[in-house]
Design a protein around this motif. Structure first.
Motif, mmCIF file in Angstrom:
data_model
loop_
_atom_site.group_PDB
_atom_site.id
_atom_site.type_symbol
_atom_site.label_atom_id
_atom_site.label_comp_id
_atom_site.label_asym_id
_atom_site.label_seq_id
_atom_site.Cartn_x
_atom_site.Cartn_y
_atom_site.Cartn_z
ATOM 1 N N PHE A 133 5.341 -8.698 2.863
ATOM 2 C CA PHE A 133 5.110 -7.016 3.250
ATOM 3 C C PHE A 133 4.358 -7.322 4.814
ATOM 4 O O PHE A 133 3.882 -8.410 5.096
ATOM 5 N N ASP A 134 4.370 -6.388 5.430
ATOM 6 C CA ASP A 134 3.895 -6.027 6.760
ATOM 7 C C ASP A 134 2.632 -5.537 6.897
ATOM 8 O O ASP A 134 2.334 -4.667 7.133
ATOM 9 N N ALA A 135 1.728 -6.510 5.949
ATOM 10 C CA ALA A 135 0.380 -5.959 5.958
ATOM 11 C C ALA A 135 -0.551 -7.285 5.453
ATOM 12 O O ALA A 135 0.158 -8.155 4.772
ATOM 13 N N PRO A 136 -1.919 -7.304 5.969
ATOM 14 C CA PRO A 136 -2.638 -8.367 5.591
ATOM 15 C C PRO A 136 -2.848 -8.338 4.029
ATOM 16 O O PRO A 136 -2.462 -7.315 3.154
ATOM 17 N N VAL A 137 -3.137 -9.341 3.521
ATOM 18 C CA VAL A 137 -3.288 -9.867 2.262
ATOM 19 C C VAL A 137 -4.241 -8.963 1.291
ATOM 20 O O VAL A 137 -4.035 -8.528 0.160
ATOM 21 N N GLU A 138 -5.373 -8.561 2.035
ATOM 22 C CA GLU A 138 -6.335 -7.818 1.408
ATOM 23 C C GLU A 138 -5.835 -6.321 0.927
ATOM 24 O O GLU A 138 -6.130 -5.952 -0.046
ATOM 25 N N LYS A 139 -4.996 -5.731 2.041
ATOM 26 C CA LYS A 139 -4.352 -4.444 1.808
ATOM 27 C C LYS A 139 -3.336 -4.494 0.584
ATOM 28 O O LYS A 139 -3.265 -3.620 -0.291
ATOM 29 N N VAL A 140 -2.616 -5.490 0.557
ATOM 30 C CA VAL A 140 -1.521 -5.728 -0.406
ATOM 31 C C VAL A 140 -2.185 -5.961 -1.670
ATOM 32 O O VAL A 140 -1.889 -5.134 -2.819
ATOM 33 N N PHE A 141 -3.271 -6.726 -1.872
ATOM 34 C CA PHE A 141 -4.056 -7.197 -3.160
ATOM 35 C C PHE A 141 -4.556 -5.531 -3.772
ATOM 36 O O PHE A 141 -4.397 -5.434 -4.961
ATOM 37 N N LYS A 142 -5.061 -4.916 -2.875
ATOM 38 C CA LYS A 142 -5.629 -3.557 -3.264
ATOM 39 C C LYS A 142 -4.516 -2.595 -3.866
ATOM 40 O O LYS A 142 -4.805 -1.903 -4.586
ATOM 41 N N ALA A 143 -3.295 -2.764 -3.209
ATOM 42 C CA ALA A 143 -2.252 -1.791 -3.784
ATOM 43 C C ALA A 143 -2.046 -2.081 -5.350
ATOM 44 O O ALA A 143 -1.522 -1.051 -5.889
ATOM 45 N N TRP A 144 -2.488 -3.314 -5.921
ATOM 46 C CA TRP A 144 -2.190 -3.723 -7.100
ATOM 47 C C TRP A 144 -3.432 -3.062 -8.288
ATOM 48 O O TRP A 144 -3.336 -3.171 -9.233
ATOM 49 N N SER A 145 -4.620 -2.686 -7.219
ATOM 50 C CA SER A 145 -5.776 -2.564 -8.381
ATOM 51 C C SER A 145 -6.375 -1.361 -7.947
ATOM 52 O O SER A 145 -7.232 -0.730 -9.028
ATOM 53 N N PRO A 187 -9.533 -12.704 -6.419
ATOM 54 C CA PRO A 187 -9.130 -11.662 -5.109
ATOM 55 C C PRO A 187 -8.290 -12.304 -4.144
ATOM 56 O O PRO A 187 -8.575 -13.451 -3.881
ATOM 57 N N ASN A 188 -7.260 -11.466 -3.835
ATOM 58 C CA ASN A 188 -6.346 -11.866 -2.510
ATOM 59 C C ASN A 188 -5.450 -12.997 -3.182
ATOM 60 O O ASN A 188 -4.927 -13.567 -1.902
ATOM 61 N N GLU A 189 -5.435 -13.626 -4.162
ATOM 62 C CA GLU A 189 -4.702 -14.684 -4.483
ATOM 63 C C GLU A 189 -3.659 -14.599 -5.692
ATOM 64 O O GLU A 189 -2.529 -14.995 -5.739
ATOM 65 N N ARG A 190 -4.165 -14.137 -6.647
ATOM 66 C CA ARG A 190 -3.636 -13.977 -7.963
ATOM 67 C C ARG A 190 -4.077 -12.923 -9.146
ATOM 68 O O ARG A 190 -5.298 -12.586 -9.307
ATOM 69 N N ILE A 191 -3.103 -12.119 -9.546
ATOM 70 C CA ILE A 191 -3.322 -11.372 -10.887
ATOM 71 C C ILE A 191 -2.613 -11.826 -12.077
ATOM 72 O O ILE A 191 -1.186 -11.850 -11.820
ATOM 73 N N GLU A 192 -2.961 -11.806 -13.232
ATOM 74 C CA GLU A 192 -2.319 -12.099 -14.260
ATOM 75 C C GLU A 192 -2.525 -11.048 -15.301
ATOM 76 O O GLU A 192 -3.595 -10.724 -15.479
ATOM 77 N N THR A 229 1.955 -10.545 4.467
ATOM 78 C CA THR A 229 1.839 -11.371 2.967
ATOM 79 C C THR A 229 3.032 -11.493 2.150
ATOM 80 O O THR A 229 3.659 -10.322 2.058
ATOM 81 N N GLU A 230 2.928 -12.553 1.574
ATOM 82 C CA GLU A 230 4.014 -12.955 0.528
ATOM 83 C C GLU A 230 3.647 -12.741 -0.667
ATOM 84 O O GLU A 230 2.397 -13.395 -1.010
ATOM 85 N N VAL A 231 4.172 -11.990 -1.479
ATOM 86 C CA VAL A 231 3.964 -11.684 -2.797
ATOM 87 C C VAL A 231 5.014 -12.156 -3.776
ATOM 88 O O VAL A 231 6.191 -11.772 -3.442
ATOM 89 N N THR A 232 4.797 -12.930 -4.664
ATOM 90 C CA THR A 232 5.704 -13.401 -5.757
ATOM 91 C C THR A 232 5.286 -12.681 -7.084
ATOM 92 O O THR A 232 4.232 -12.864 -7.586
#
Length: 168
Positions: free
Chosen positions: A23-35, A87-92, A134-137
């Motif tokens: 994604f063309d966005a910083p990791v903090e912003k991408v992480f927030k998109a899930w939360s 935070p900003n690394e992993r969600i399970e 940010t790379e998201v898997t």
């Protein structure tokens, strides 16, 4: 596909799904998109659907309630029950089909295709890849057939396309 689950946790003969997207966005912003509820509502649905409900209880042990509404007005509810958040690394979390009150439903009993497990374990990892990218898997575990994996992959890719748009 390889997984990070110990062999004892994998069901024999099940199939897993892995999708990676940058994604063309910083990791903090991408992480927030899930939360965050308002952000999840912008992307958690395949093409043609909406997300009228995203009640996020984003904490370990928390259970979020989400609703996807089909073009003809049919509501499908899911819960995400969190087992790990870094935070900003992993969600399970484990995704379950549910009623509007968050009570777990058996996918087969609500007309879902065979091979869709009652509990779908998800692991989402986030990695900064420089220049505010940010790379998201996303890994989903335990499907009963290649057809279900392909169905889930198609829906997930549509959701991630919407996330990319929402992050701009």
């Amino acid at each position: 596909m390889s997984t990070s689950l110990p062999a004892s946790a994998q069901q024999s003969g099940t199939k897993d799904l892995t999708v990676t997207r940058t994604f063309d966005a910083p990791v903090e912003k991408v992480f927030k998109a899930w939360s965050e509820s308002e952000l999840v509502k912008k992307w958690w649905q395949p093409d043609g659907f909406t997300t009228p409900v995203a009640n996020m209880d984003f904490k370990v042990g928390g259970k979020s309630l989400l609703c996807m509404r089909s073009p003809d007005g049919h509501d499908m509810y899911n819960t995400w029950t969190y087992s790990k958040i870094v935070p900003n690394e992993r969600i399970e979390f484990v995704l379950n089909f549910s009623d509007k009150d968050g009570n777990k439903l058996d996918p087969a009993k609500i007309g879902m295709p065979p091979g869709l497990p009652a509990d779908v374990r998800h692991v989402i990892t986030f990695k900064s890849v420089g220049d505010n990218k940010t790379e998201v898997t996303v890994k989903e575990y335990g499907y009963g057939s290649d057809e279900i994996v392909e169905m889930s992959k198609a829906g997930l890719e549509q959701c991630l396309n919407k996330m990319a748009t929402a992050l701009k």
